[in-house]
Design a protein around this motif. Sequence first.
Motif, PDB file in Angstrom:
ATOM      1  N   SER A   1       0.821  -1.217   0.000  1.00 38.76           N
ATOM      2  CA  SER A   1       0.000   0.000   0.000  1.00 38.76           C
ATOM      3  C   SER A   1       0.850   1.260   0.000  1.00 38.76           C
ATOM      4  CB  SER A   1      -0.952  -0.010   1.199  1.00 38.76           C
ATOM      5  OG  SER A   1      -0.212   0.164   2.379  1.00 38.76           O
ATOM      6  N   MET A   2       2.116   1.118   0.433  1.00 38.76           N
ATOM      7  CA  MET A   2       3.018   2.279   0.423  1.00 38.76           C
ATOM      8  C   MET A   2       3.752   2.382  -0.903  1.00 38.76           C
ATOM      9  SD  MET A   2       4.511   2.403   4.321  1.00 38.76           S
ATOM     10  CE  MET A   2       5.307   0.816   4.310  1.00 38.76           C
ATOM     11  N   GLY A   3       3.402   1.513  -1.820  1.00 37.49           N
ATOM     12  CA  GLY A   3       4.004   1.547  -3.140  1.00 37.49           C
ATOM     13  C   GLY A   3       5.379   0.915  -3.195  1.00 37.49           C
ATOM     14  N   ASN A   4       5.798   0.301  -2.109  1.00 41.95           N
ATOM     15  CA  ASN A   4       7.103  -0.345  -2.074  1.00 41.95           C
ATOM     16  C   ASN A   4       6.942  -1.798  -2.516  1.00 41.95           C
ATOM     17  OD1 ASN A   4       9.637  -1.268  -1.559  1.00 41.95           O
ATOM     18  ND2 ASN A   4       9.815  -0.301   0.456  1.00 41.95           N
ATOM     19  N   MET A   5       6.754  -1.945  -3.822  1.00 47.28           N
ATOM     20  CA  MET A   5       6.413  -3.269  -4.346  1.00 47.28           C
ATOM     21  C   MET A   5       7.566  -4.255  -4.208  1.00 47.28           C
ATOM     22  SD  MET A   5       3.343  -2.893  -5.105  1.00 47.28           S
ATOM     23  CE  MET A   5       2.835  -4.250  -6.130  1.00 47.28           C
ATOM     24  N   ALA A   6       8.775  -3.741  -4.325  1.00 43.77           N
ATOM     25  CA  ALA A   6       9.924  -4.654  -4.234  1.00 43.77           C
ATOM     26  C   ALA A   6       9.988  -5.282  -2.848  1.00 43.77           C
ATOM     27  CB  ALA A   6      11.209  -3.885  -4.532  1.00 43.77           C
ATOM     28  N   THR A   7       9.802  -4.439  -1.829  1.00 47.55           N
ATOM     29  CA  THR A   7       9.837  -4.998  -0.470  1.00 47.55           C
ATOM     30  C   THR A   7       8.615  -5.878  -0.226  1.00 47.55           C
ATOM     31  OG1 THR A   7      10.954  -2.977   0.223  1.00 47.55           O
ATOM     32  CG2 THR A   7      10.155  -4.422   1.958  1.00 47.55           C
ATOM     33  N   ALA A   8       7.482  -5.445  -0.740  1.00 51.38           N
ATOM     34  CA  ALA A   8       6.275  -6.264  -0.569  1.00 51.38           C
ATOM     35  C   ALA A   8       6.508  -7.653  -1.148  1.00 51.38           C
ATOM     36  CB  ALA A   8       5.076  -5.599  -1.252  1.00 51.38           C
ATOM     37  N   LEU A   9       7.055  -7.683  -2.332  1.00 54.65           N
ATOM     38  CA  LEU A   9       7.304  -8.981  -2.975  1.00 54.65           C
ATOM     39  C   LEU A   9       8.328  -9.783  -2.174  1.00 54.65           C
ATOM     40  CD1 LEU A   9       6.475 -10.620  -5.458  1.00 54.65           C
ATOM     41  CD2 LEU A   9       8.413  -9.609  -6.679  1.00 54.65           C
ATOM     42  N   ALA A  10       9.343  -9.089  -1.688  1.00 53.60           N
ATOM     43  CA  ALA A  10      10.365  -9.787  -0.900  1.00 53.60           C
ATOM     44  C   ALA A  10       9.761 -10.365   0.378  1.00 53.60           C
ATOM     45  CB  ALA A  10      11.490  -8.822  -0.552  1.00 53.60           C
ATOM     46  N   VAL A  11       8.872  -9.582   1.008  1.00 51.39           N
ATOM     47  CA  VAL A  11       8.237 -10.089   2.232  1.00 51.39           C
ATOM     48  C   VAL A  11       7.314 -11.269   1.889  1.00 51.39           C
ATOM     49  CG1 VAL A  11       6.716  -9.522   4.177  1.00 51.39           C
ATOM     50  CG2 VAL A  11       8.432  -7.880   3.428  1.00 51.39           C
ATOM     51  N   TYR A  12       6.594 -11.167   0.777  1.00 51.58           N
ATOM     52  CA  TYR A  12       5.755 -12.306   0.377  1.00 51.58           C
ATOM     53  C   TYR A  12       6.603 -13.562   0.151  1.00 51.58           C
ATOM     54  CZ  TYR A  12       1.194 -10.035   0.013  1.00 51.58           C
ATOM     55  OH  TYR A  12       0.004  -9.431   0.307  1.00 51.58           O
ATOM     56  N   LYS A  13       7.771 -13.360  -0.411  1.00 43.15           N
ATOM     57  CA  LYS A  13       8.648 -14.537  -0.610  1.00 43.15           C
ATOM     58  C   LYS A  13       9.037 -15.152   0.735  1.00 43.15           C
ATOM     59  CE  LYS A  13      10.468 -13.252  -5.124  1.00 43.15           C
ATOM     60  NZ  LYS A  13      11.600 -12.781  -5.921  1.00 43.15           N
ATOM     61  N   ARG A  14       9.292 -14.274   1.706  1.00 44.38           N
ATOM     62  CA  ARG A  14       9.600 -14.791   3.050  1.00 44.38           C
ATOM     63  C   ARG A  14       8.394 -15.512   3.634  1.00 44.38           C
ATOM     64  NH1 ARG A  14      12.765 -11.351   7.462  1.00 44.38           N
ATOM     65  NH2 ARG A  14      12.497 -13.342   8.509  1.00 44.38           N
ATOM     66  N   ILE A  15       7.221 -14.906   3.417  1.00 47.07           N
ATOM     67  CA  ILE A  15       5.989 -15.500   3.969  1.00 47.07           C
ATOM     68  C   ILE A  15       5.794 -16.911   3.428  1.00 47.07           C
ATOM     69  CG2 ILE A  15       3.465 -15.328   3.923  1.00 47.07           C
ATOM     70  CD1 ILE A  15       3.872 -12.231   3.879  1.00 47.07           C
ATOM     71  N   VAL A  16       6.016 -17.031   2.134  1.00 49.34           N
ATOM     72  CA  VAL A  16       5.847 -18.352   1.515  1.00 49.34           C
ATOM     73  C   VAL A  16       6.794 -19.364   2.150  1.00 49.34           C
ATOM     74  CG1 VAL A  16       6.309 -19.579  -0.633  1.00 49.34           C
ATOM     75  CG2 VAL A  16       4.863 -17.554  -0.651  1.00 49.34           C
ATOM     76  N   GLU A  17       7.996 -18.931   2.422  1.00 43.53           N
ATOM     77  CA  GLU A  17       8.955 -19.849   3.041  1.00 43.53           C
ATOM     78  C   GLU A  17       8.606 -20.122   4.506  1.00 43.53           C
ATOM     79  OE1 GLU A  17      11.035 -21.504   1.258  1.00 43.53           O
ATOM     80  OE2 GLU A  17      10.540 -20.334  -0.531  1.00 43.53           O
ATOM     81  N   GLU A  18       8.169 -19.063   5.213  1.00 44.37           N
ATOM     82  CA  GLU A  18       7.764 -19.274   6.613  1.00 44.37           C
ATOM     83  C   GLU A  18       6.602 -20.251   6.682  1.00 44.37           C
ATOM     84  OE1 GLU A  18       9.375 -18.455   9.105  1.00 44.37           O
ATOM     85  OE2 GLU A  18      10.528 -16.645   8.661  1.00 44.37           O
TER      86      GLU A  18
END
Lengths: 415, 633
Positions: A351-368
């Motif tokens: 929502s803050m437009g930081n798509m790169a970090t959002a995607l990176a966090v989603y990648k972590r979420i998938v692994e978690e």
Amino acid sequence: MVEKLQCIISLLVGFTVFLFTNSCSKQGTINNFVQNESGTTGSLTDKPLASYQNRLLGLAFETAAAIPAKPHIKDRSRAQEKVVSAALELDQPLQALSFIEKIDNWRRGSGYGDLALYCAKHGFTDEAQQYVNLAIQVSESAADWRRDHIRVKIANTYVLLGQNQEADQHGTGVADAERGKIAAVKATIADKDAFDEHMNALEALLVSNNYDIVDNALQACAQLFHRFYDDTVRRSLVEEKMKTSWEKLPIFRRVECLTDLAGFALDHGDQAKSLALVNEAQTFMDGVQWRPEHRIPLTSKLVRLRFGAGDEQKARTDADILLALFDAERNKMVNIDRAGALRPLAEAYQSMGNMATALAVYKRIVEEGIENPNSRPRAEDLADTCISMALHEVGPDDELWHRIHQIHDGLGDPW
Amino acid sequence: MENITKILCGVVVSLFIAGTAGAATVKVTENISTSTTWTSDNVYRMEKQIFVLPGATLTIEAGTVIASTTGAGGSLAVARGAKIFVNGTKDNPVIMTSTDDVATWAKDASHPSGGDPKTGKWRAGANEWGNLTIMGKGLISASHFGGLQVGNNTKDPSGLNEKQMEGLTDPDFSLYGGKDDNDDSGSISYLSLRYAGKVVGLGNELNGLSLGGIGRETDISHVEIMNNVDDGIEIWGGTVNLKYISIWNVGDDSFDIDQGWRGKAQFILVVQGYSLDAKQGSGVGDNCFETDGAEDSDAQPVTTSIIYNATVIGNPIDGDHGTAWRDNARVQYRNCIFMDLGERLVKNDGNDGDGANGYGFNGTLSFEDTWKTDYTVTSNINPCIGCNEGEFNHAKTLYTTQTSGKLAEITDSVFFRNLHTDAYSESDTVGVTLSGGSNPDKNNVVISGSDSSDAPIVSITRGALFTSSEGKGVLPIISLDPLPANEALTSAGMAPDDGFFTPAQYRGAFSATDNWLDGWTASDAYGMTSTSSDGCDPESMASSTKVLKISNGDSGDVTVSVVGKDACPSEGVTVEANIRKQHAKRIEISPVSAETDANGNAVFTITGKKKGSAKVTFEAEDLKTVLKVKVKK
């Protein structure tokens, strides 16, 4: 010859009925929902959706459906129902219907109830009636609180259809815990002249001193706050009423109430008000000791709203602090709670437009989500993550798609 | 492969043959981190406290025996976020017991090395293995213990309270409590727990079944506790509902409630006695129902629950109270039998002895007022702890189970042979009885006679007087026919048809035709309950049609009927529907499992998905019937 004639007559009768039902289907609803959104009399359709969102929804449902019915019917159906809700939120009623029909327990009725409500909201009267009938059918064999869970949706559909007698009929006998949800829907369509009437009704609920009634009545108040936002006097009255009533609620519910109000303020372009509400919620958050799996999701929602309210720098800082908190506290969290803690933070970054970090966090979420060795929690987390990305418009890159499919394909024993 | 290795690491398959029908013994020595099924062709032996870890599921097949080595301290705990499915049936219950119990099971042709689980002999014994503990995320009130605050827990229903489960030794996975009253820990049906209660490394004891913060989406029915050292069942907070529960010869309270339980229960049998020659509370039965409200007494949520159809048979020599009330508890007992109580029918116990402060503390309702106050009336008295501004608690927070009457009540019940001089002194005070006699306003009946022919149950036979080393006397029940008689045969009202309760117009836990102890309990296996007047064991099953024709997209209903001898309807039988795997694309069926109603019927809805034929097999216990479905275009 006779058969052909009968066939033609049948077709004509069918066509006439079709025309009649379509012409009638938009009648009888209350003003706000008298037409479907396109203003046409067309049938229920899915709105255009980005292909990656469609793919994520489909994958979420497939993942939920992969959970074996024996013994996990309750978990599977619960996960499936979440995808139904997401599909409706993304205006995919037909897709939602196809999902609902694959649910094998009482939650199918709950899904029909949601779909009926969606149809009523969007002016598809006949379809609303059709799905509410199916919801009624399922509710009749549902047990205990599950029956009430469906009946509230039935009653709410009738409220939107303007069929108050039927709404009362299905709302009668519903546990106190659920009744406020009917009032909440009534509030969304409150006529300007009926404000006092609605407030009086809600006040009666707010003084009940029953947690569930108060909680639901506060949700109804939030809807009134939204509906009468431009009327400063009335809006303030509602807000004041909420704040003098929620002392009966635990802190996390107050934070959620403030989050709702802040969101509505943003919907009306009132950044200053939204920020004031977010700060108020943050004060509540700061006053209580939280476990990280509670603090991170609740605060992430505030981060998202704070950014929207214009306090962008603090929002970004808070998000980074939450990510650092996750890293610091990760090992103290049970592994099945970690992905759920991070997901709202990824949504906040998006929502803050930081798509790169959002995607990176989603990648972590998938692994978690696959830290636990069992496929049931893995599937639940993967489905939730796919839903989150679909709703928040984060398209996986090739690497993430590959990983998501890899995890999906790897689901199996032990569940 | 990695997972299989982990599973194999957790169990050691013994090479010798166990005592039950030639089953192999599987020693369970490690926590269960990957989902596992325990099958009836093995006997499982827990050697220590075994935890089902978060995310994992333990499924236990019908007919499985878990016989832990006596004295070794084997125990099973299901952590928050984990699940258990105990899939016992009436004919093939799951039994959790000790090796000493199994040693009493008869050898016969079918069980050449010994061990017919339908046999056995009652012994004075308990504390032979641990117990079954389940922990969930439902709301609990555990703000204080022993007068001290528990962690960061607060008195308001914050949803953040959690507590270490008593008797468990692993600090990482022994917490219960949360903010999800709809939490789902799985399901339990037809489970017999025997001779349990042992804790390794601690001075305290375990209950037969411990339920901490269990949510209402967890299903529990047909559970027996026989001979436990501590309580039979103890529930801390949460909203779980229970049905068909037998608690017999436990060493402390039979049914114990704490920390704000807000669930429902129906068809409960309590038979007091003793399990060990030990002090009362650790071998000799104490209270039948002990209901604590909250810790501390003014915290939220407070116990607010409803119990229909309990048959409570006390120990008339030295048993304690029928219902002991503490710490602001609110419970409605309806359509019950209380007989042969050692002391009082109603006892205001004040506080739980753990530092809580009893009724009336900090402005909460007094004990007497709780009985006079409508279930809708609430209290706004409570301090705010852990928040920034004034916060109040109130009496009806989070409570939905009570839908009529007073916060505390015993109504539409029958009392028999409660001969203690103070048996009715406090029940008179709160209006349950009038001067030790019936109270027609409450539909309560005190049977004046004491002859067996006056009893509200068919028959009861007690053994010789047992006197414990502590000097407590017990008249153990050696034979019981619990079906209703006299004033219990009918009641004024009955439980509402709310999807959980069964409307049953009689008092006590049994209808006149169905001894639901039959077939699956230790009490039946040990010959302690009469099955002469048993109701309707399933003997055959049929569907309303052999062939169902539906159009693609349409649905049709099929009724499956289960009947017993002389075509009597078998109620409460679980019928499961299985679509032949290769036909699953053609039809859907809902529900996949259903319990038969009073007419012995279970209804299934089948929906056509694709043109073609499909077969559905309905199974119940050892019965099955096949339905052919034709899906047209």
